[in-house]
Design a protein around this motif. Structure first.
Motif, mmCIF file in Angstrom:
data_model
loop_
_atom_site.group_PDB
_atom_site.id
_atom_site.type_symbol
_atom_site.label_atom_id
_atom_site.label_comp_id
_atom_site.label_asym_id
_atom_site.label_seq_id
_atom_site.Cartn_x
_atom_site.Cartn_y
_atom_site.Cartn_z
ATOM 1 N N ALA A 349 0.829 -1.207 0.000
ATOM 2 C CA ALA A 349 0.000 0.000 0.000
ATOM 3 C C ALA A 349 0.864 1.258 0.000
ATOM 4 N N ILE A 350 1.887 1.289 0.853
ATOM 5 C CA ILE A 350 2.738 2.481 0.936
ATOM 6 C C ILE A 350 3.521 2.677 -0.352
ATOM 7 N N LEU A 351 4.022 1.602 -0.936
ATOM 8 C CA LEU A 351 4.767 1.729 -2.184
ATOM 9 C C LEU A 351 3.862 2.178 -3.331
ATOM 10 N N SER A 352 2.617 1.714 -3.342
ATOM 11 C CA SER A 352 1.679 2.177 -4.377
ATOM 12 C C SER A 352 1.372 3.656 -4.206
ATOM 13 N N LEU A 353 1.273 4.121 -2.958
ATOM 14 C CA LEU A 353 1.054 5.545 -2.712
ATOM 15 C C LEU A 353 2.282 6.359 -3.109
ATOM 16 N N ALA A 354 3.473 5.826 -2.846
ATOM 17 C CA ALA A 354 4.693 6.527 -3.254
ATOM 18 C C ALA A 354 4.767 6.635 -4.775
ATOM 19 N N HIS A 355 4.337 5.582 -5.460
ATOM 20 C CA HIS A 355 4.296 5.626 -6.925
ATOM 21 C C HIS A 355 3.283 6.655 -7.401
ATOM 22 N N ALA A 356 2.130 6.720 -6.736
ATOM 23 C CA ALA A 356 1.109 7.700 -7.113
ATOM 24 C C ALA A 356 1.597 9.124 -6.871
ATOM 25 N N LEU A 357 2.429 9.318 -5.846
ATOM 26 C CA LEU A 357 2.932 10.653 -5.533
ATOM 27 C C LEU A 357 3.738 11.234 -6.679
ATOM 28 N N GLY A 358 4.434 10.393 -7.428
ATOM 29 C CA GLY A 358 5.280 10.884 -8.505
ATOM 30 C C GLY A 358 4.594 11.005 -9.848
ATOM 31 N N GLU A 359 3.298 10.734 -9.917
ATOM 32 C CA GLU A 359 2.587 10.785 -11.196
ATOM 33 C C GLU A 359 2.283 12.220 -11.602
ATOM 34 N N THR A 360 2.431 12.482 -12.886
ATOM 35 C CA THR A 360 2.149 13.816 -13.421
ATOM 36 C C THR A 360 1.085 13.793 -14.505
ATOM 37 N N ALA A 361 1.182 12.833 -15.422
ATOM 38 C CA ALA A 361 0.300 12.818 -16.595
ATOM 39 C C ALA A 361 -1.186 12.826 -16.232
ATOM 40 N N PRO A 362 -1.665 11.950 -15.325
ATOM 41 C CA PRO A 362 -3.106 11.991 -15.031
ATOM 42 C C PRO A 362 -3.552 13.296 -14.387
ATOM 43 N N LEU A 363 -2.670 13.949 -13.638
ATOM 44 C CA LEU A 363 -3.031 15.209 -12.983
ATOM 45 C C LEU A 363 -3.097 16.355 -13.981
ATOM 46 N N LEU A 364 -2.270 16.293 -15.024
ATOM 47 C CA LEU A 364 -2.364 17.315 -16.061
ATOM 48 C C LEU A 364 -3.701 17.239 -16.783
ATOM 49 N N MET A 365 -4.250 16.039 -16.909
ATOM 50 C CA MET A 365 -5.518 15.879 -17.617
ATOM 51 C C MET A 365 -6.698 16.433 -16.839
ATOM 52 N N ILE A 366 -6.562 16.567 -15.530
ATOM 53 C CA ILE A 366 -7.687 17.067 -14.726
ATOM 54 C C ILE A 366 -7.467 18.516 -14.294
ATOM 55 N N GLY A 367 -6.575 19.223 -14.993
ATOM 56 C CA GLY A 367 -6.453 20.655 -14.802
ATOM 57 C C GLY A 367 -5.497 21.109 -13.736
ATOM 58 N N VAL A 385 0.505 20.110 -7.067
ATOM 59 C CA VAL A 385 1.274 19.059 -6.384
ATOM 60 C C VAL A 385 2.713 19.126 -6.883
ATOM 61 N N LEU A 386 3.591 18.449 -6.180
ATOM 62 C CA LEU A 386 5.016 18.566 -6.481
ATOM 63 C C LEU A 386 5.388 18.173 -7.919
ATOM 64 N N PRO A 387 4.927 17.032 -8.460
ATOM 65 C CA PRO A 387 5.320 16.710 -9.840
ATOM 66 C C PRO A 387 4.864 17.763 -10.843
ATOM 67 N N VAL A 388 3.640 18.277 -10.659
ATOM 68 C CA VAL A 388 3.136 19.302 -11.575
ATOM 69 C C VAL A 388 3.893 20.607 -11.390
ATOM 70 N N GLN A 389 4.235 20.946 -10.134
ATOM 71 C CA GLN A 389 5.024 22.154 -9.886
ATOM 72 C C GLN A 389 6.368 22.061 -10.583
ATOM 73 N N ILE A 390 6.992 20.909 -10.541
ATOM 74 C CA ILE A 390 8.259 20.695 -11.240
ATOM 75 C C ILE A 390 8.075 20.882 -12.743
ATOM 76 N N PHE A 391 6.999 20.337 -13.278
ATOM 77 C CA PHE A 391 6.715 20.461 -14.713
ATOM 78 C C PHE A 391 6.542 21.930 -15.107
ATOM 79 N N ILE A 392 5.798 22.692 -14.299
ATOM 80 C CA ILE A 392 5.543 24.106 -14.606
ATOM 81 C C ILE A 392 6.842 24.910 -14.563
ATOM 82 N N TRP A 393 7.643 24.703 -13.524
ATOM 83 C CA TRP A 393 8.880 25.478 -13.397
ATOM 84 C C TRP A 393 9.869 25.137 -14.501
ATOM 85 N N GLU A 394 9.935 23.886 -14.903
ATOM 86 C CA GLU A 394 10.897 23.513 -15.944
ATOM 87 C C GLU A 394 10.529 24.145 -17.282
ATOM 88 N N ASN A 395 9.247 24.413 -17.501
ATOM 89 C CA ASN A 395 8.814 25.023 -18.756
ATOM 90 C C ASN A 395 8.776 26.546 -18.685
#
Length: 434
Positions: A349-367, A385-395
């Motif tokens: 369960a914890i490892l699946s949540l850690a994997h979900a924490l690093g996801e970006t693509a599905p969050l971009l689709m929901i705005g 969230v952190l992955p999306v914040q990283i994506f925004i700053w890099e661009n």
């Protein structure tokens, strides 16, 4: 088998057999040595890639945690400040004039010097003056000292990432501005220290004021929703499939589909969340609630598979012993089997949540790609969230945002390391031997 044991009387034929056995032993030992060597090379290569990756991120992002600040005494001229409406005053201009006075530079009629010095100091100083005057109008007519960060380009110059040797047309600061920065530093007006604002501020259009607090809180709120939905539903579904469901074609079909869902690209879950949760159920866009719902769908197959594997690892003797002393099927599963499987369940369960924490693509689709300057106030508030914040700053076009991208990656890695350590500690805490 030793050579002495192989050699027996028997003439040339026996000698030939001994030579053949020794040749095979030599070949087998050589294969084992090569296999060990290949394994060592693979480990060294993996560690080398990891060191290069982490080293690159650290070397690019560690300077974000170094902050350059300046304290400026500003005279609050009563003739230029409306006591009844302080927000109408150009406090940035007052700060710029104070800086020019400190540098011993007179402003020209066009205000070129004021604009040039404004590019060196953050407009946070002007906002601080506005807040001070709002809180205490009696400060008007006095000299007030405000402290704030230098502009991102000025900080890059102090960090050595913006060099005077760079052609003037390829840098945003002129030679005159660089001279001013050198004079300020030589006079001791600029102080360096730990950039706590990066951890205590939210996103901003100005790099020197941008931080990760809003993204960290948004990630934590989203993970709460994901854990609240994915863990209990996944564990109960896995328990039913493994311990209670009849073994027939329907359950076989369900198992195949669960295994296939674990391999579905994450962006597909984003499209599903957009159609189901936003367009149909009208869940607020770009909120921790909708992000948690989407990631819960993505994490469910992993939680189910990990839980089923943990349940299968419990010896059948545990079930037989419980049933033998009169326990019901439900009591056997929930009182004996599931507690013994809990280390594997919680780890999965914890490892699946850690994997979900690093996801970006599905969050971009929901705005969740929108700019969110504050901290989310609730689960339905706009958040990032952190992955999306990283994506925004890099661009972003600002060079200083790229520096903060690497620093945000370090924060995300720390977040994930903590979660993985939690998985290890939970496993050891609940682990039982039989």
């Amino acid at each position: 088998m030793t050579e002495a044991a192989i050699q027996r009387p028997g003439g040339p034929a026996a000698k030939g057999r001994v030579d053949a056995v020794q040749a095979r032993l030599k070949k087998r030992y050589a294969q084992e040595r090569r296999f060990k060597l290949y394994g060592q090379i693979a480990i060294i290569a993996a560690l080398s890639f990891l060191v290069v990756l982490i080293g690159r991120i650290v070397s690019q992002g560690y300077t974000t945690f170094v902050d350059y600040r300046i304290a400026v005494p500003v005279y609050l001229d009563p003739a230029r400040i409306d006591r009844s409406y302080p927000a109408g005053t150009n406090f940035d201009q007052l700060v710029a004039e104070a800086m020019l006075a400190r540098l011993g530079v007179a402003d020209d009629a066009e205000g070129e010097a004021s604009r040039a010095v404004t590019q060196l100091i953050s407009n946070d100083l002007g906002f601080q003056l506005l807040d001070k005057v709002r809180d205490n109008p009696d400060l008007i007519g006095q000299r007030v000292t405000v402290e704030g960060p230098m502009r991102a380009d000025a900080a890059l110059y102090y960090k050595g990432e913006l060099k005077r040797s760079t052609p003037a047309e390829m840098r945003r600061l002129s030679d005159l501005q660089l001279d001013w920065l050198d004079r300020l530093k030589a006079a001791g007006a600029v102080k360096s220290g730990f950039n706590s604002g990066f951890l205590l501020r939210s996103d901003s259009t100005q790099p020197e004021q941008a931080g990760v607090l809003g993204a960290v809180i948004g990630s934590a709120m989203m993970l709460v929703v994901t854990a609240f939905l994915a863990v209990p539903i996944g564990v109960l579904a896995a328990t039913y499939l493994e311990e209670f469901a009849p073994k027939n074609r329907w359950t076989d079909l369900i198992e195949v589909n669960i295994n296939n869902l674990a391999a579905v690209p994450s962006i597909v879950y984003g499209l599903l969340g957009l159609a189901l949760f936003i367009n149909w159920l009208a869940v607020p866009r770009s909120s921790p609630l909708v992000g948690g719902l989407v990631l819960a769908l993505m994490a469910l197959p992993t939680v189910i598979i990990a839980t089923r594997s943990a349940l299968k690892a419990v010896p059948p003797s545990i079930r037989e012993a419980a049933l033998g002393v009169g326990a019901s099927r439900t009591q056997t599963v929930f009182h004996h089997v599931l507690p013994l499987a809990m280390p594997g369940v919680m780890t999965g369960a914890i490892l699946s949540l850690a994997h979900a924490l690093g996801e970006t693509a599905p969050l971009l689709m929901i705005g969740m790609v929108s700019f969110v300057p504050g901290v989310p106030e609730g689960f339905t508030s706009a958040a990032t969230v952190l992955p999306v914040q990283i994506f925004i700053w890099e661009n972003a076009s600002e060079r200083a945002f790229h520096e903060r991208t690497a620093a945000a990656i370090l924060v995300l890695l720390v977040f994930m390391i903590v979660m993985n350590l939690a998985a290890i500690l939970v496993r050891r805490r609940f682990e039982r031997r039989w």
